[in-house]
Structures are given as structure tokens and as C-alpha cells.
Design a protein around this motif. Structure first.
Motif, short mmCIF file in Angstrom:
data_model
loop_
_atom_site.label_atom_id
_atom_site.label_comp_id
_atom_site.label_asym_id
_atom_site.label_seq_id
_atom_site.Cartn_x
_atom_site.Cartn_y
_atom_site.Cartn_z
N UNK A 170 -47.23 -12.19 -3.64
CA UNK A 170 -45.82 -11.11 -3.69
C UNK A 170 -46.79 -9.70 -3.21
N UNK A 171 -47.35 -9.58 -4.61
CA UNK A 171 -48.30 -7.88 -5.11
C UNK A 171 -49.08 -7.47 -4.36
N UNK A 172 -49.95 -8.91 -3.94
CA UNK A 172 -50.43 -8.21 -2.90
C UNK A 172 -50.09 -7.67 -1.62
N UNK A 173 -49.15 -8.67 -1.25
CA UNK A 173 -48.45 -8.39 0.26
C UNK A 173 -47.68 -7.26 -0.02
N UNK A 174 -47.40 -6.99 -0.91
CA UNK A 174 -46.11 -5.55 -1.19
C UNK A 174 -47.21 -4.12 -1.68
N UNK A 175 -48.24 -4.41 -1.70
CA UNK A 175 -49.35 -3.49 -1.13
C UNK A 175 -49.79 -2.59 -2.51
N UNK B 42 -46.69 -25.10 5.09
CA UNK B 42 -46.98 -23.77 6.57
C UNK B 42 -49.17 -24.46 6.56
N UNK B 43 -49.69 -24.30 7.53
CA UNK B 43 -50.74 -23.84 7.91
C UNK B 43 -51.32 -23.46 7.27
N UNK B 44 -51.23 -22.29 6.89
CA UNK B 44 -52.38 -21.40 5.91
C UNK B 44 -52.45 -22.21 4.32
N UNK C 55 -48.38 -14.43 8.36
CA UNK C 55 -48.66 -13.88 8.99
C UNK C 55 -48.39 -12.32 8.84
N UNK C 56 -47.87 -11.91 8.75
CA UNK C 56 -47.26 -10.21 7.87
C UNK C 56 -48.67 -10.00 7.34
N UNK D 134 -52.47 -10.21 9.05
CA UNK D 134 -52.14 -8.51 9.69
C UNK D 134 -52.16 -7.68 8.97
N UNK D 135 -52.56 -7.83 7.94
CA UNK D 135 -52.30 -6.41 6.74
C UNK D 135 -54.44 -6.67 6.60
N UNK D 136 -54.53 -7.67 6.81
CA UNK D 136 -56.29 -7.71 6.47
C UNK D 136 -56.58 -8.25 5.53
N UNK D 137 -55.41 -9.44 5.09
CA UNK D 137 -55.59 -10.51 3.62
C UNK D 137 -55.36 -11.63 4.09
N UNK D 138 -56.36 -12.00 3.13
CA UNK D 138 -56.65 -13.26 2.89
C UNK D 138 -56.61 -14.30 2.15
N UNK D 139 -55.53 -15.33 2.16
CA UNK D 139 -55.47 -16.40 1.11
C UNK D 139 -56.89 -16.85 0.57
N UNK D 140 -57.64 -17.14 1.06
CA UNK D 140 -58.97 -18.21 0.26
C UNK D 140 -60.20 -17.44 1.05
#
Length: 265
Positions: A152-157, A45-47, A241-242, A245-251
């Protein structure tokens, strides 16, 4: 001891190796093999392509060669490790083939240490070192087996992320006996890559302490894992995308620039 380190050609691996290899030199013979990628070749994926550019392509093709010959108090590119190694630094992506197994037997390592290595070790490899195989996983086990555990830990909050140092006992993934889990508080304003890099500061300490204990024939406590937790793979477009949307960034480019300036330049 005679130690074979397996790692990957990416920024986080290089950072971890800079923290570990200088501590081992003198007390141990060290060999270093690198994989060129993690997992099978696939369309990203692009990200994830953007993340790969910063942590692999940009680092390997431009930055790492520039770090050769830098001041002793700065970190080194991959090729600059060669003078400290007991054998030639190699890129090895076929770890389980008969030819590679024969080469490992010729090295006769007492211990194999894996940090972000891109291949899955199988029994013929695992059974060679008399003192076993260690893996530093960038996630808390057994909850986060698989790739990109920090994502995954960041995505899960989760409020904490972590590394797990564990044994590799068979050809399964992230299921070995747990030696040490170290955690780090999540900083929601920081990127995924920043968190991954921060994890290795303590994770490498755990690796070094365990190597020292093994070399001194001290007992290393190992706890078996339950076998019913999920295995995480690379995120889909929807999951990425989620994440955003949570305001998180990969880099974050500015974070990365600050990291490079502080540690390498």
C-alpha cells in the motif's frame, strides 16, 4: 528470558528468524511456533497467487529443505532451527484455542515475540507472558495497519517504507504502543518482495535491542497510537492492476534468485 517466537512459514519470516535467533541463543531460552498461512483461506487474484508461489510454496516445498546442513555462514531452512530451540518446533494455526493456551502456559514464556504470525492473538494468550507481547509490523504505524503494508505504501507513491515494533495489548490489530519505527528509502526499480526482505534487516535489530533492554529491566519507551487510521486488507484485482500500471512489481525472479544465492547457497 524464556521467549516464545511466533512467525509464519514464508521466505521473509525465515530471513527474519535467521537474523534474530542466532543472536538470542545462549542468553535466552527460545521456542518457535509457525503458522501455515496469514488470514483465512480465500481465492487469491492471479498476481497474489504468483507472489504466494515464490514466497511460500517454492520456498517451503523445495528450497527450505535444501538449506539443511549448509555452511555455518549461510542461512537455514525452518527445520534447521530445531537444535537451537528449547522445545519442539511446531506449526500452530489455532493460537487462541484452550488446548493451545494450555500449551503456552506450560511453556511459561516471559515474553512473546510475533513476526509475521498468521493469527490474531486474543487476551487469554496476551495475558500469559509477564513481560508482554511484541509484534514487528512490516509497515509504518499508525498509517498502515493491516496486511501488505509495504504494497500500500508503494502503491501510494511513498518515498519511504518501514517497520514498526509495537506491543500487543489486546485483540485488536496493529494498535499497540509503538516502541520503534525504522524506515527504508523506496527504490522504484525494485519489487514489493525485495522491499519487504530489506525491511527486516533493521527491523530485527530493533526487536533484538528491545529484547535486550527488557531482559536487563531497562525502561522501554512506548508511545500510544491514535485510533482513527484505516485498516488495509489484501488488494483487489483492480488495485493490483493499478500497481502494475505504475511500473511496480510484486516479485522479480532475478532479484529473488540473487537473494537466494547470496544468503542461502
Amino acid at each position: 528470558m524464556n521467549i516464545l517466537i511466533l512467525s509464519n512459514r514464508d521466505l521473509a519470516s525465515n530471513f527474519a528468524l535467521n537474523l534474530l535467533i542466532p543472536k538470542l541463543i545462549g542468553a535466552h531460552k527460545v521456542h518457535l511456533w509457525l503458522s501455515g498461512k496469514v488470514g483465512k483461506k480465500r481465492v487469491l487474484p492471479e498476481q497474489l497467487s504468483r507472489l504466494k508461489f515464490f514466497e511460500q510454496d517454492l520456498f517451503n516445498q523445495l528450497l527450505s529443505p535444501l538449506f539443511s546442513g549448509k555452511k555455518i555462514d549461510k542461512l537455514k531452512g525452518f527445520e534447521s532451527f530445531q537444535p537451537y530451540l528449547a522445545s519442539e518446533l511446531l506449526e500452530v494455526n489455532d493460537i487462541n484455542t484452550p488446548k493451545t493456551i494450555s500449551r503456552i502456559k506450560d511453556l511459561a514464556p516471559d515474553l512473546i515475540v510475533s513476526i509475521r504470525y498468521g493469527g490474531i492473538l486474543k487476551e487469554d494468550c496476551i495475558n500469559i507472558p509477564i513481560k508482554g507481547v511484541l509484534n514487528l509490523h512490516s509497515g509504518i504505524l499508525p498509517q498502515y495497519r493491516g496486511v501488505m503494508a509495504t504494497f500500500w505504501a508503494l502503491l501510494n507513491g511513498d518515498e519511504k517504507i518501514g517497520t514498526t515494533l509495537h506491543t500487543i495489548d489486546d485483540g485488536s490489530i496493529d494498535t499497540g504502543k509503538i516502541i520503534k519505527i525504522s524506515t527504508l528509502d523506496v527504490q522504484s526499480n525494485k519489487s514489493y518482495l525485495w522491499h519487504v526482505l530489506e525491511l527486516y534487516k533493521q527491523g530485527v535489530v530493533d526487536v533484538f535491542d528491545t529484547i535486550t533492554s527488557i531482559a536487563q529491566d531497562k525502561k522501554v519507551l512506548k508511545l500510544a497510537q491514535p485510533k482513527d487510521n484505516a485498516y488495509f486488507t489484501f488488494p483487489t484485482n483492480e488495485e493490483l492492476t493499478v500497481f502494475e500500471q505504475q511500473g511496480l512489481k510484486l516479485v522479480d525472479e532475478q532479484e529473488l534468485l540473487c537473494f537466494i544465492r547470496k544468503n542461502y547457497l
